[in-house]
Each structure stands twice: as C-alpha cells, then as structure tokens.
Write an enzyme that holds these catalytic residues in place. Structure first.
Site, short mmCIF file in Angstrom:
data_model
loop_
_atom_site.label_atom_id
_atom_site.label_comp_id
_atom_site.label_asym_id
_atom_site.label_seq_id
_atom_site.Cartn_x
_atom_site.Cartn_y
_atom_site.Cartn_z
N THR A 1 -7.87 0.11 -2.59
CA THR A 1 -7.09 0.40 -3.79
C THR A 1 -5.94 -0.57 -4.00
OG1 THR A 1 -7.77 2.70 -3.65
CG2 THR A 1 -5.78 2.27 -4.92
N ILE B 1 -8.77 -3.33 -13.27
CA ILE B 1 -9.25 -3.15 -14.65
C ILE B 1 -9.81 -1.74 -14.82
CG2 ILE B 1 -10.97 -3.95 -16.35
CD1 ILE B 1 -10.72 -6.71 -14.94
N HIS C 1 -12.42 -0.29 -16.51
CA HIS C 1 -13.60 -0.83 -17.20
C HIS C 1 -14.04 0.10 -18.32
CE1 HIS C 1 -14.21 -4.10 -14.41
NE2 HIS C 1 -14.11 -3.26 -13.39
N ARG D 1 -15.13 -4.48 -0.91
CA ARG D 1 -15.90 -3.46 -1.65
C ARG D 1 -16.70 -2.61 -0.65
NH1 ARG D 1 -16.59 -8.55 -3.77
NH2 ARG D 1 -16.07 -8.90 -5.96
N CYS E 1 9.26 -15.81 -5.16
CA CYS E 1 9.57 -16.10 -3.74
C CYS E 1 8.83 -15.16 -2.79
CB CYS E 1 11.08 -16.08 -3.49
SG CYS E 1 11.75 -14.46 -3.06
C1 LIG Z 1 -12.68 -7.27 -5.17
C2 LIG Z 1 -12.67 -5.90 -5.81
C3 LIG Z 1 -12.45 -5.76 -7.19
C4 LIG Z 1 -12.46 -4.50 -7.79
N1 LIG Z 1 -12.13 -4.38 -9.11
C5 LIG Z 1 -12.14 -3.15 -9.68
C6 LIG Z 1 -11.75 -3.00 -11.04
O1 LIG Z 1 -11.31 -3.95 -11.69
N2 LIG Z 1 -11.86 -1.77 -11.60
C7 LIG Z 1 -12.31 -0.70 -10.90
O2 LIG Z 1 -12.44 0.35 -11.50
N3 LIG Z 1 -12.62 -0.80 -9.59
C8 LIG Z 1 -12.52 -2.00 -8.97
N4 LIG Z 1 -12.81 -2.13 -7.65
C9 LIG Z 1 -13.19 -0.95 -6.90
C10 LIG Z 1 -11.99 -0.12 -6.49
O3 LIG Z 1 -10.95 -0.94 -6.01
C11 LIG Z 1 -12.44 0.86 -5.43
O4 LIG Z 1 -13.56 1.55 -5.91
C12 LIG Z 1 -11.36 1.87 -5.09
O5 LIG Z 1 -10.13 1.26 -4.82
C13 LIG Z 1 -11.82 2.67 -3.89
O6 LIG Z 1 -10.83 3.62 -3.62
P1 LIG Z 1 -11.06 4.65 -2.45
O7 LIG Z 1 -9.92 5.59 -2.51
O8 LIG Z 1 -12.43 5.23 -2.54
O9 LIG Z 1 -11.04 3.78 -1.12
P2 LIG Z 1 -9.74 3.07 -0.38
O10 LIG Z 1 -8.75 2.60 -1.36
O11 LIG Z 1 -10.32 2.08 0.54
O12 LIG Z 1 -9.11 4.28 0.40
C14 LIG Z 1 -9.66 4.79 1.58
C15 LIG Z 1 -8.53 5.23 2.47
O13 LIG Z 1 -9.05 5.94 3.59
C16 LIG Z 1 -8.21 5.68 4.70
N5 LIG Z 1 -8.96 5.99 5.92
C17 LIG Z 1 -10.07 5.36 6.40
N6 LIG Z 1 -10.45 5.93 7.56
C18 LIG Z 1 -9.58 6.94 7.82
C19 LIG Z 1 -9.44 7.90 8.88
N7 LIG Z 1 -10.28 7.92 9.94
N8 LIG Z 1 -8.44 8.80 8.81
C20 LIG Z 1 -7.57 8.81 7.75
N9 LIG Z 1 -7.65 7.91 6.74
C21 LIG Z 1 -8.63 7.00 6.76
C22 LIG Z 1 -7.89 4.20 4.55
O14 LIG Z 1 -6.73 3.82 5.27
C23 LIG Z 1 -7.73 4.06 3.04
O15 LIG Z 1 -6.39 4.16 2.63
C24 LIG Z 1 -12.76 -3.37 -7.00
C25 LIG Z 1 -12.95 -3.50 -5.62
C26 LIG Z 1 -12.86 -4.76 -5.03
C27 LIG Z 1 -12.98 -4.89 -3.54
#
Ligand SMILES: Cc1cc2nc3c(=O)[nH]c(=O)nc-3n(C[C@H](O)[C@H](O)[C@H](O)COP(=O)(O)OP(=O)(O)OC[C@H]3O[C@@H](n4cnc5c(N)ncnc54)[C@H](O)[C@@H]3O)c2cc1C
Length: 488
Positions: free
Chosen positions: A44, A50, A52, A317, A443
């Site tokens: 995140t 974006i 989307h 990702r 900076c």
């Molecule tokens: C290069 C790139 C570009 C992207 N661009 C876009 C975009 O423009 N628009 C869009 O909609 N999406 C985009 N995405 C996708 C989007 O960023 C993700 O889908 C989203 O951030 C995922 O969020 P999440 O909460 O599922 O995972 P994460 O943000 O990875 O959160 C998971 C959390 O779980 C925690 N965790 C893991 N294991 C444990 C454990 N054992 N105990 C406790 N905590 C734990 C981690 O520390 C982490 O904070 C992009 C992704 C990438 C990589």
C-alpha cells in the site's frame, strides 16, 4: 495476554484497514493486527496511487467488479473521511493503428464492466489536454472516472475512523499461528498474546498464502512481482502531465506510465519483474529497472525531467495462482475469510472488497448497526494550504504551528505533533513523513529528518536511540548497549 474478538483482521494495508472501517459500523468487536509499527507498511505504500476506472480486468472477474464498485464508493468516502483524492481522469495512449484497435477492445471491455463515460479521443484532442505528450500519440482512451490518490493517507483514514468507532488496531503485532479446531478457526496467536475469535480476515498482502496455510488452507499461492518507480521534484516538472498516461497494456500489466501525484509531483513506472518466491520483501531498485522505465516512459512523454529525480522506490504485487482476487470464505477452514491476491486494482477495490467480505459476517452473526456510529475523523491541519488569516489564528492558538520543521514542504511542528497524537498516530520518522509530507520534498528529509527524530523522541517519551525510520528494527541511531540500529 488472551483476549476475545468477534473478528480479527490480519494486515494493516488498504485492504485490512478498509475492512476494519466497514466492521466498525456494526456492534462487533473488531481487531486489526499489523506486524510493523506503521500501517500501510507493505504494498500500500508503494504503487501508482491511481483509482482506476475499471476497464482493464476481464469482464466477470472479481477484479473488474470490485474495481468499478470501489471507484464509485470512493466518491462518497472522499468527503466523509477527507481523503486526498483528485478525480483527474486517465488516458491510455496509442501510437499506431494496432494500438488504436486495442483501445476499442478496452472501451468495449470497460463498458461490459460497467465503467461510465469511456471515450476514444483523436490525437489533436488528446494533445490539447496533454500538450507534453509525444507527437507520435495518435489517439487515447479517456476514462473520466479515474482518479489519483494518497494511499497511505487513505489507509490511515480508514483506521482512524474505525478506532474512533471502537475498533482496535494492534501494531508490531505479528501473527505467528492460527489455532483451528474441528475445521474451524478458534484463535490467533501473536507475539503480543492470543486472541480468541471465530472469524479471521486474511489481508496479509504478499504473505496471504502463508497466513492461509497457518489456518490449514493451502489452496493458493502468492507470487511476488516487483515494480520500480522514479519520482521527480515538483518544481522542475510542473504541469508535465495533468492525468495518468498509460501506454496500451500488455500481458504483464498496464505498462509504464507517466503520472501526476496529488501533491504536485510526477513519477514514471512501474516495470514488472517476476521475483523468486522468497523475495516478497525485495523492494530494491535496480539499474536495468531504471533504464527500462526511463526509456519506455519517454515514448509517451519525451521530455522526462530525469535531472529532477528526488527518489526511486519499488512495490511488490501479490500475484495469486488463480489470476484473480481471492475473496470470501475458505473452502477448507471455517471462519477463515480470504482477501488474497490483491494486486492492482487493489487500492481502488478496497472499500468494495470490505463490504463484500463484511456483509456476510454481519448477516451470520446478526450484528446490529452502531446507533452512535461516527462517519468522519478528526480534521488534520494543513498549514501550507491555509489562508494567511487562518495560519495566524492557528499560530495564536498554538505557537508550534509557527515553527516550520520541513522547509521543502512547509510542514510545521504543530502538524507533526498532531500526526503523532492522532487516533492511530505516527510512531516512526516515515510515519510522520507519510502523514504530513515532512521529508517528502526535494531534500528527502536531509534537513528535517533529525528534527522529526527529536520530536518523536520527545512526544513518545522514548530515548532518541529508540526512534525508528519505518520498520520494526530500523533504528535511526546505533545503540551501544543493545548493539543494534543505525541502519534504515
Ligand atoms: C507496482 C504496483 C502498482 C500498483 N498500482 C496500483 C494502482 O495504481 N491502483 C490500484 O488500485 N492498485 C495498485 N496496485 C495494487 C495495490 O497497491 C495493492 O493491491 C494494495 O496496496 C494491496 O493492499 P493490501 O492491504 O492487500 O496489502 P499490503 O499493503 O501489502 O498490506 C498487507 C499488510 O499485512 C502485514 N502482514 C503481513 N504478514 C503479517 C503477519 N504475519 N502478521 C501481521 N501483519 C502481517 C504487512 O506488514 C502489510 O502491512 C499496485 C501495486 C503495485 C505493486
């Protein structure tokens, strides 16, 4: 420590925090566990930011459905939670007839997915709106419902609202094991003790397959795919582009884009590098990665201001073995609810995913709506955007708003202190940076970093050697007694 909860959410990224925000509307004891000191410590914090429109994902997929629903939900959430979103629209640019045909396919797919307002513009009309685009651009798909956002701020906003409505966020709380009895979730074991619960929502990002396995469900895997970026200083490239500019997509993803941020910078990226499965935390940037994103972004916008680079970064990702989001109850373990494989468009989809997962829990438990539910969160002062009279009034009330700590971004001591003491306040230097922008300017914290470190030490009542940059062990200074720290 043993405690009880109705629902435990694992992971404090955009998915977990959006889920917690949805759960907090009901009379349910909800706890979110995040293993790092700050929220949004995983994917995140490093992505294209974006919102989307929703024309990319195949019709009928969960990605397509959640994207379009999530995008619509953010329009309401923006005002409710004071989210940093600009509804910019977006372009997919085409440079030849073959790519123009791809735009027609994308438009058709978008319409099947329910995306409103899609139009194909000719080159002249596109250049009128985006004069810095390459003259080779023959046309573009215009998606008026796309936007740009500040993902870390959105995750904090979801969590703040949940906490003021009674939910709990436990940070530096790592899930070690999940106890399953007779095929059903019983408790979650962490480094801070055990939490008894019937429902676990797995929102652990790239680690969601490992969490699922802990609860006895090995039905999918998550593969890491890295994307690198270059961010440019806002003074050097003002007005380079007004909207996200995508190339036509390939099998590996949406391609390398040129994109403005809500704070007035521009970035280019991401590439797409398939990594080994043990490289889920590899966010190093590479010379081949930088070369690729610079050369490809110049096809769309020739005058990329490479001399104005202020930082490079990468995100990973979470690519699932099914190719789609994995959402809903596990088929193997009762009470385990998956929010796995949340790669792009995960940011956009988060509020829709949250509702999709929480509604059945509310139904199954018979939980009632909280009569005293508060939809907002405490206002966050932003000194640099205030009118002079309001700035003076604020300084008269609290002189700390008269002391500028970050000169690049004009961030005051008052704003930093507020960030530390908010409902889910900053605990680290990067936590302050991402809540206030102190250290995000040209900076990159070179001047304000030491002062932010001092303020954190003072406000959190911890020795300066205990202040961290971002992650659990990222101490800012070497500690002679513990022989640790000193590296980020
Ligand atoms: C290069 C790139 C570009 C992207 N661009 C876009 C975009 O423009 N628009 C869009 O909609 N999406 C985009 N995405 C996708 C989007 O960023 C993700 O889908 C989203 O951030 C995922 O969020 P999440 O909460 O599922 O995972 P994460 O943000 O990875 O959160 C998971 C959390 O779980 C925690 N965790 C893991 N294991 C444990 C454990 N054992 N105990 C406790 N905590 C734990 C981690 O520390 C982490 O904070 C992009 C992704 C990438 C990589």
């Amino acid at each position: 420590m043993t405690k009880q909860a109705d629902v435990v959410v694992i992971g404090g990224g955009i998915t977990g925090t959006a889920v917690l925000h949805e759960l907090a509307k009901y009379n349910l004891r909800a706890v979110l566990l995040e293993r790092e000191p700050e929220l949004a410590a995983g994917t995140t914090k490093a992505n294209s930011a974006i919102l989307h429109a929703g024309f990319d994902a195949p019709a009928g997929s969960m990605k397509a459905r959640m994207n379009v629903e999530g995008n619509a939900m953010y329009h309401e959430l923006k005002d409710q939670l004071d989210l940093d979103i600009r509804w910019s629209g977006s372009f997919v640019a085409a440079v030849d007839d073959e790519q123009m045909a791809v735009l027609q396919d994308l438009k058709k797919r978008g319409e099947e997915n329910g995306v409103p307002g899609l139009e194909i513009w000719d080159g002249a009309k596109v250049h009128e709106k985006e004069p810095n685009l390459s003259k080779d651009v023959k046309g573009a798909l215009w998606a008026p419902t796309a936007g740009i956002c500040w993902p870390f701020g959105m995750a904090c906003a979801f969590a703040e609202n949940a906490v003021i409505n009674g939910a709990e966020v436990l940070r530096e709380c790592e899930v070690k094991h999940i106890i399953v009895e007779n095929g059903a979730v019983k408790a979650v074991e962490t480094n801070q003790g055990t939490i008894e619960t019937k429902y676990v929502i797995n929102a652990a990002g790239v680690h969601a397959d490992e969490i699922s396995k802990l609860a006895g469900d090995d039905s999918f895997t998550i593969h890491p795919r890295k994307g690198e970026y270059i961010l440019f200083d806002k003074t050097a490239q003002k007005d380079l582009v007004y909207t996200p500019i995508f190339p036509t997509p390939t099998k590996m993803g949406k391609g390398i884009l040129v994109c403005p941020t809500t704070h007035g910078n521009v970035f280019v990226g991401p590439d797409a590098q398939d990594m080994d499965d043990d490289c889920k935390e590899d966010t190093a940037v590479t010379i081949p990665g930088m070369d690729e994103i610079l050369s490809k972004s110049r096809h769309l916008v020739p005058n990329i201001p490479v001399g104005a680079t202020i930082t490079e970064f990468a995100g990973v990702r979470a690519v699932s073995s099914t190719g789609d989001f994995i959402l809903g109850p596990s088929q193997m373990t009762k009470g385990l609810i998956q929010a796995a494989g949340i790669q792009s468009p995960g940011l956009t989809s988060a509020p829709a995913i949250a509702k999709y997962l929480v509604d059945p829990i509310v139904k199954a438990t018979g939980a009632s709506w909280k009569q005293d539910y508060k939809p907002g969160r405490p206002a966050q002062p932003c000194f640099r955007t205030m009118a002079a009279a309001d700035q003076n009034a604020l300084i008269a009330k609290d002189s700390r708003y008269g002391r500028v700590i970050c000169r690049c971004e004009t961030i005051t001591e008052g704003e930093i202190v507020d960030a530390i003491h908010r409902p889910v306040g900053a605990r680290t230097v990067d936590g302050v940076k991402r809540r206030t922008r102190a250290g995000m300017g040209r900076c990159q914290g070179g001047f304000c970093g030491p002062r932010v470190t001092q303020i954190l030490s003072r406000e959190l009542h911890i020795p300066i050697t205990e202040v961290r940059k971002e992650m659990c062990n990222s101490y800012m200074f070497y500690n002679k007694e513990t022989k640790s720290g000193g590296k980020a």
